[in-house]
Design an enzyme around this catalytic site. Structure first.
Site, PDB file in Angstrom:
ATOM      1  N   HIS A 100     -17.134  14.344  53.748  1.00 34.97           N
ATOM      2  CA  HIS A 100     -17.474  14.948  55.036  1.00 34.97           C
ATOM      3  C   HIS A 100     -18.137  16.288  54.764  1.00 34.97           C
ATOM      4  O   HIS A 100     -17.528  17.166  54.154  1.00 34.97           O
ATOM      5  CB  HIS A 100     -16.199  15.135  55.868  1.00 34.97           C
ATOM      6  CG  HIS A 100     -16.388  16.015  57.066  1.00 34.97           C
ATOM      7  ND1 HIS A 100     -17.396  15.826  57.990  1.00 34.97           N
ATOM      8  CD2 HIS A 100     -15.702  17.104  57.497  1.00 34.97           C
ATOM      9  CE1 HIS A 100     -17.321  16.750  58.928  1.00 34.97           C
ATOM     10  NE2 HIS A 100     -16.299  17.542  58.651  1.00 34.97           N
ATOM     11  N   GLY A 144      -9.418  24.194  69.783  1.00 36.80           N
ATOM     12  CA  GLY A 144     -10.714  23.732  70.290  1.00 36.80           C
ATOM     13  C   GLY A 144     -10.868  22.228  70.205  1.00 36.80           C
ATOM     14  O   GLY A 144     -11.228  21.556  71.177  1.00 36.80           O
ATOM     15  N   MET A 188      -8.047  15.365  61.380  1.00 32.41           N
ATOM     16  CA  MET A 188      -9.340  15.995  61.658  1.00 32.41           C
ATOM     17  C   MET A 188      -9.479  17.301  60.872  1.00 32.41           C
ATOM     18  O   MET A 188     -10.583  17.793  60.648  1.00 32.41           O
ATOM     19  CB  MET A 188      -9.496  16.232  63.161  1.00 32.41           C
ATOM     20  CG  MET A 188      -9.394  14.926  63.952  1.00 32.41           C
ATOM     21  SD  MET A 188      -9.835  15.063  65.686  1.00 32.41           S
ATOM     22  CE  MET A 188     -11.620  15.156  65.634  1.00 32.41           C
ATOM     23  N   THR A 189      -8.347  17.882  60.475  1.00 36.53           N
ATOM     24  CA  THR A 189      -8.323  19.170  59.774  1.00 36.53           C
ATOM     25  C   THR A 189      -9.154  19.118  58.493  1.00 36.53           C
ATOM     26  O   THR A 189      -9.080  18.142  57.736  1.00 36.53           O
ATOM     27  CB  THR A 189      -6.857  19.517  59.426  1.00 36.53           C
ATOM     28  OG1 THR A 189      -6.084  19.457  60.631  1.00 36.53           O
ATOM     29  CG2 THR A 189      -6.743  20.887  58.794  1.00 36.53           C
ATOM     30  N   ASP A 220       1.462  22.387  69.699  1.00 35.46           N
ATOM     31  CA  ASP A 220       0.740  23.498  69.060  1.00 35.46           C
ATOM     32  C   ASP A 220       1.744  24.619  68.844  1.00 35.46           C
ATOM     33  O   ASP A 220       2.814  24.621  69.466  1.00 35.46           O
ATOM     34  CB  ASP A 220      -0.412  23.973  69.959  1.00 35.46           C
ATOM     35  CG  ASP A 220      -1.502  24.709  69.192  1.00 35.46           C
ATOM     36  OD1 ASP A 220      -2.588  24.123  68.979  1.00 35.46           O
ATOM     37  OD2 ASP A 220      -1.276  25.876  68.802  1.00 35.46           O
ATOM     38  N   ALA A 225      -3.709  22.447  71.253  1.00 32.30           N
ATOM     39  CA  ALA A 225      -4.172  23.519  72.142  1.00 32.30           C
ATOM     40  C   ALA A 225      -5.362  24.256  71.539  1.00 32.30           C
ATOM     41  O   ALA A 225      -5.858  25.221  72.112  1.00 32.30           O
ATOM     42  CB  ALA A 225      -3.039  24.492  72.425  1.00 32.30           C
ATOM     43  N   ASN A 228      -4.421  25.043  54.678  1.00 35.32           N
ATOM     44  CA  ASN A 228      -4.220  23.894  55.574  1.00 35.32           C
ATOM     45  C   ASN A 228      -3.283  22.852  54.961  1.00 35.32           C
ATOM     46  O   ASN A 228      -2.557  22.163  55.687  1.00 35.32           O
ATOM     47  CB  ASN A 228      -5.562  23.281  55.989  1.00 35.32           C
ATOM     48  CG  ASN A 228      -6.237  24.107  57.079  1.00 35.32           C
ATOM     49  OD1 ASN A 228      -5.585  24.929  57.732  1.00 35.32           O
ATOM     50  ND2 ASN A 228      -7.537  23.911  57.283  1.00 35.32           N
TER      51      ASN A 228
HETATM   52  N1  LIG Z   1     -13.326  16.351  60.622  1.00 30.39           N
HETATM   53  C1  LIG Z   1     -14.303  16.911  61.350  1.00 30.39           C
HETATM   54  O1  LIG Z   1     -15.389  16.378  61.529  1.00 30.39           O
HETATM   55  C2  LIG Z   1     -14.064  18.258  61.999  1.00 30.39           C
HETATM   56  C3  LIG Z   1     -14.941  18.759  62.947  1.00 30.39           C
HETATM   57  C4  LIG Z   1     -14.698  20.005  63.487  1.00 30.39           C
HETATM   58  C5  LIG Z   1     -13.580  20.733  63.084  1.00 30.39           C
HETATM   59  N2  LIG Z   1     -12.754  20.200  62.147  1.00 30.39           N
HETATM   60  C6  LIG Z   1     -11.566  20.914  61.686  1.00 30.39           C
HETATM   61  O2  LIG Z   1     -10.513  20.774  62.642  1.00 30.39           O
HETATM   62  C7  LIG Z   1      -9.620  21.865  62.493  1.00 30.39           C
HETATM   63  C8  LIG Z   1      -9.344  22.489  63.866  1.00 30.39           C
HETATM   64  O3  LIG Z   1     -10.515  23.021  64.422  1.00 30.39           O
HETATM   65  P1  LIG Z   1     -10.404  23.742  65.838  1.00 30.39           P
HETATM   66  O4  LIG Z   1     -11.781  24.130  66.218  1.00 30.39           O
HETATM   67  O5  LIG Z   1      -9.595  22.946  66.776  1.00 30.39           O
HETATM   68  O6  LIG Z   1      -9.583  25.062  65.412  1.00 30.39           O
HETATM   69  P2  LIG Z   1      -8.665  25.957  66.364  1.00 30.39           P
HETATM   70  O7  LIG Z   1      -8.343  27.193  65.577  1.00 30.39           O
HETATM   71  O8  LIG Z   1      -9.294  26.101  67.690  1.00 30.39           O
HETATM   72  O9  LIG Z   1      -7.341  25.074  66.551  1.00 30.39           O
HETATM   73  C9  LIG Z   1      -6.367  24.929  65.561  1.00 30.39           C
HETATM   74  C10 LIG Z   1      -5.040  24.883  66.302  1.00 30.39           C
HETATM   75  O10 LIG Z   1      -3.996  24.561  65.373  1.00 30.39           O
HETATM   76  C11 LIG Z   1      -2.843  25.258  65.821  1.00 30.39           C
HETATM   77  N3  LIG Z   1      -1.861  25.252  64.750  1.00 30.39           N
HETATM   78  C12 LIG Z   1      -1.876  25.954  63.587  1.00 30.39           C
HETATM   79  N4  LIG Z   1      -0.805  25.621  62.854  1.00 30.39           N
HETATM   80  C13 LIG Z   1      -0.101  24.699  63.556  1.00 30.39           C
HETATM   81  C14 LIG Z   1       1.097  23.960  63.318  1.00 30.39           C
HETATM   82  N5  LIG Z   1       1.792  24.113  62.176  1.00 30.39           N
HETATM   83  N6  LIG Z   1       1.519  23.107  64.264  1.00 30.39           N
HETATM   84  C15 LIG Z   1       0.829  22.945  65.412  1.00 30.39           C
HETATM   85  N7  LIG Z   1      -0.321  23.597  65.698  1.00 30.39           N
HETATM   86  C16 LIG Z   1      -0.767  24.452  64.778  1.00 30.39           C
HETATM   87  C17 LIG Z   1      -3.370  26.631  66.213  1.00 30.39           C
HETATM   88  O11 LIG Z   1      -2.461  27.321  67.043  1.00 30.39           O
HETATM   89  C18 LIG Z   1      -4.641  26.226  66.942  1.00 30.39           C
HETATM   90  O12 LIG Z   1      -4.438  26.059  68.328  1.00 30.39           O
HETATM   91  C19 LIG Z   1     -10.288  22.803  61.485  1.00 30.39           C
HETATM   92  O13 LIG Z   1      -9.760  22.543  60.186  1.00 30.39           O
HETATM   93  C20 LIG Z   1     -11.742  22.401  61.534  1.00 30.39           C
HETATM   94  O14 LIG Z   1     -12.452  22.715  60.353  1.00 30.39           O
HETATM   95  C21 LIG Z   1     -12.966  18.988  61.606  1.00 30.39           C
END
Ligand SMILES: NC(=O)c1ccc[n+]([C@@H]2O[C@H](COP(=O)([O-])OP(=O)(O)OC[C@H]3O[C@@H](n4cnc5c(N)ncnc54)[C@H](O)[C@@H]3O)[C@@H](O)[C@H]2O)c1
Length: 303
Positions: free
Chosen positions: A172, A11, A116-117, A33, A9, A93
């Site tokens: 990355h 971004g 992706m995190t 989520d 849920a 994380n």
């Molecule tokens: N690998 C890549 O190229 C790349 C690119 C962009 C973003 N990212 C990373 O992806 C991650 C997410 O980015 P985002 O923009 O979606 O962030 P975001 O904050 O919009 O979404 C993160 C989601 O994780 C949920 N969450 C937190 N703990 C949880 C759990 N234990 N179980 C289930 N859901 C949980 C939150 O409620 C939230 O909805 C970040 O670490 C960001 O840096 C990686």
């Protein structure tokens, strides 16, 4: 084909879901989520797009949905805050990921896990040790580095990004190693001048810092959502074309047991083959330094 999006849920997760709905593959997509209202909001919205694509279903779920998933995509993360390095999120994380992977390990789950995190490389290195999973099942999303390289080259040369190919390996983000000898325009090798390289390096090295400085509370959700869905498709259908991913290296580039980005062949079992890009000696030296740093970060996780 059950795809479970953990952090779905957020971004990135919701953008992966949207882009999976646009494929012609009959996915059953489950959004997990810890924000229930946001799960419901996205699912109510996305289910009205089902009839426009090939996916079979989309619904909200819980962590236990992952136990029989074919592919689990994890973008769960602590909230983004102002920073100058993805590494500041390492420990928070890692704690969050431990709660996600431990039940999967205990259940003997054997699907494909796409992380992706961020920071993706040290987290994957640590996850590989924690889970004991084969490297074939453990993939990190790093397509954005290669995409930014293509954009930077297109800007430097004043051409369309679609005409450019080229590969980035290594970490990355900050420790990425752009492979200049891999650059092609319309399939033909191109050598950039040092002024053109500087434009590309400014674009790829400073993209993250410029974007985070906007304090928009969002990451690269559109490009990563599209790229994440393409990665799922590459696994499900198999790729003949190399797909960049962070994977545990077993000797490529002289690196052992560390996850870093390299072109890969992907298929239904995950990683099919690592393709090692030929590097110049300075590129290899940079890769070695970056791999050491990733290993040290992974070692520092105490969860
Ligand atoms: N690998 C890549 O190229 C790349 C690119 C962009 C973003 N990212 C990373 O992806 C991650 C997410 O980015 P985002 O923009 O979606 O962030 P975001 O904050 O919009 O979404 C993160 C989601 O994780 C949920 N969450 C937190 N703990 C949880 C759990 N234990 N179980 C289930 N859901 C949980 C939150 O409620 C939230 O909805 C970040 O670490 C960001 O840096 C990686």
């Amino acid at each position: 084909m059950k795809i479970v999006l953990i952090g779905g849920a957020g971004g990135i997760g919701s953008s992966v879901a949207f882009n999976l709905l646009r494929t012609q593959t009959p996915y059953d997509i489950v959004v997990v989520d810890n924000r229930d209202n946001m799960i419901t909001s996205h699912v109510m919205d996305l289910q009205d797009a089902l009839s426009l694509g090939g996916a079979r279903s989309i619904r909200g779920g819980t962590a236990s949905d992952a136990l029989d998933a074919d592919i689990v995509v994890v973008s769960a993360a602590v909230p983004l805050r102002l920073n100058t390095s993805r590494d500041v999120f390492l420990h928070d994380n890692a704690s969050l990921l431990a709660g996600i992977v431990d039940p999967l390990v205990a259940s003997g789950w054997s699907g494909v896990f796409i992380l992706m995190t961020n920071p993706v490389d040290p987290l994957l290195t640590w996850l590989s040790r924690r889970t004991g999973w084969s490297r074939n099942h453990l993939l990190g999303y790093t397509l954005n580095d290669t995409q930014r390289f293509r954009t930077g080259i297109a800007v430097a040369l004043g051409i369309a990004p679609q005409t450019v190919t080229g590969v980035v390996v290594g970490e990355h983000g900050a420790g990425q190693v752009p492979v200049w000898s891999s650059v092609r325009v319309n399939g033909k090798p191109v050598t950039l001048t040092s002024a053109q390289r500087d434009i590309v390096l400014d674009y790829i090295d400073n993209w993250y810092i410029r974007h985070v400085a906007l304090d928009s509370a969002r990451t690269s959700t559109w490009s990563s959502g599209l790229g994440g869905a393409l990665m799922v498709e590459a696994v499900v259908h198999g790729t003949e074309d190399p797909f960049p991913a962070s994977v545990i290296l077993e000797g490529s580039y002289g690196v052992m047991g560390i996850s870093s980005s390299t072109p890969c062949i992907l298929g239904p079992t995950g990683l099919v083959r690592v393709l090692e890009e030929p590097l110049e000696s300075e590129e290899l030296a940079k890769f070695a330094g970056v791999a050491r740093k990733i290993g040290e970060l992974a070692d520092s996780i105490t969860v």
